[in-house]
Write an enzyme that holds these catalytic residues in place. Sequence first.
Site, short mmCIF file in Angstrom:
data_model
loop_
_atom_site.label_atom_id
_atom_site.label_comp_id
_atom_site.label_asym_id
_atom_site.label_seq_id
_atom_site.Cartn_x
_atom_site.Cartn_y
_atom_site.Cartn_z
N HIS A 119 -99.27 1.08 48.85
CA HIS A 119 -98.16 1.04 49.80
C HIS A 119 -98.71 1.05 51.22
CE1 HIS A 119 -93.89 1.55 50.97
NE2 HIS A 119 -94.43 2.13 52.03
N HIS A 135 -98.65 -1.67 55.12
CA HIS A 135 -97.93 -2.72 55.83
C HIS A 135 -98.85 -3.44 56.80
CE1 HIS A 135 -94.29 -0.51 54.55
NE2 HIS A 135 -94.88 0.58 55.03
N TYR A 158 -86.72 -1.43 65.30
CA TYR A 158 -87.84 -0.89 66.09
C TYR A 158 -88.82 -2.02 66.40
CZ TYR A 158 -90.27 -0.97 61.54
OH TYR A 158 -90.81 -1.36 60.34
N ARG A 206 -88.24 -5.78 48.16
CA ARG A 206 -87.88 -4.43 48.59
C ARG A 206 -86.43 -4.40 49.03
NH1 ARG A 206 -90.18 -0.79 53.68
NH2 ARG A 206 -90.46 1.15 52.52
N ARG A 239 -80.53 4.63 58.53
CA ARG A 239 -80.91 4.51 59.94
C ARG A 239 -81.81 3.30 60.19
NH1 ARG A 239 -85.93 6.76 59.25
NH2 ARG A 239 -85.99 8.17 57.48
N TYR A 273 -86.06 2.00 48.54
CA TYR A 273 -86.34 3.05 49.52
C TYR A 273 -85.03 3.71 49.88
CZ TYR A 273 -88.42 5.28 53.70
OH TYR A 273 -88.86 6.18 54.64
N HIS A 310 -91.88 6.91 47.78
CA HIS A 310 -92.04 8.28 48.27
C HIS A 310 -91.15 9.29 47.54
CE1 HIS A 310 -93.55 5.41 51.05
NE2 HIS A 310 -92.53 5.39 51.86
N ASP A 328 -99.31 4.26 53.29
CA ASP A 328 -98.22 3.91 54.21
C ASP A 328 -98.74 3.51 55.59
OD1 ASP A 328 -95.47 3.43 54.77
OD2 ASP A 328 -95.30 5.34 55.80
#
Length: 297
Positions: A32, A34, A50, A125, A131, A158, A182, A252
């Site tokens: 996992h 990115h 973001y 995914r 959020r 997720y 997670h 991550d």
Amino acid sequence: MSKFVMDANWLHWHQSPTKPSFVVPEGAVDAHCHVFGPGDQFGFAPERKYTPCDASKQQLWDLRDYLGFSRNVVVQATCHGADNSALVDALEASSGLARGVATIKEDISDAELDKLHAAGVRGVRFNFVKRLVDALPFDSLKRIADRIVTRDWHIVIYFESQDLPELYDFFTSLPTTLVVDHMGRPDVTKPVDGEDFALFLKFMAENKNVWSKVSCPERISVDGPSKEYQDVVPFARKVVESFPDRVLWGTDWPHPNMKSHIPDDGKLVNMIPLFAPTKELQHKLLVANPMRLYWSK
């Protein structure tokens, strides 16, 4: 292409992580992680929540080698939306040492799915963290699931623990293998044998197609880095020991959307034997399971 300016409060990934004392088994997979951009080459999505710093494929490979891993599973970051160009570029440059998890829309063509598969994508995914994404069209997601099951792809989900009750029926209706990011972000202030976590364990126990990543203690912990995220250990160890053939681990990197601190990746690696205390469990977690899920097809 326009220049992207990272968010003022964005925390940059760790520039000098500790060399881990725990030596991972040969062939270990960081399952996992990115890539972000680079933004001047692979632009970020207009609808993103973001704007991160750049985190390139070569920087990811450098970290992989430094930590002692052999392979990566690169998960599409939400800042890139459904444009998987940066992901595909990383996979195609990996010499077969990376697989991918993409984000796709319902109108994607079969030809584009074929291209993603050829590049090394083996899953999609679905992000349910409120959020980070707008409202999710469940019917559309179900139709995506029905299309990818014929390719033997899986779905990474997720979500946060408080949302599992309302999502449970939808998740159990999906026809593919499911991989939970997670551990569903458990509330570690509550007992590991309490009601809340019991629902997640039931989800895995009663649905043999459900896997879990025992990753991101830095996101789950209340105690934080000063106590080395020890409050997460009982939860991760419970999952690993209960479902040893359906667990994965990942760094991550580059740790998107962390607010309080950026973890030391080497110290995260040193937590692995706390989650998986025997060599057999470590091999399953880091080698056998990810190879079976990502490289056997």
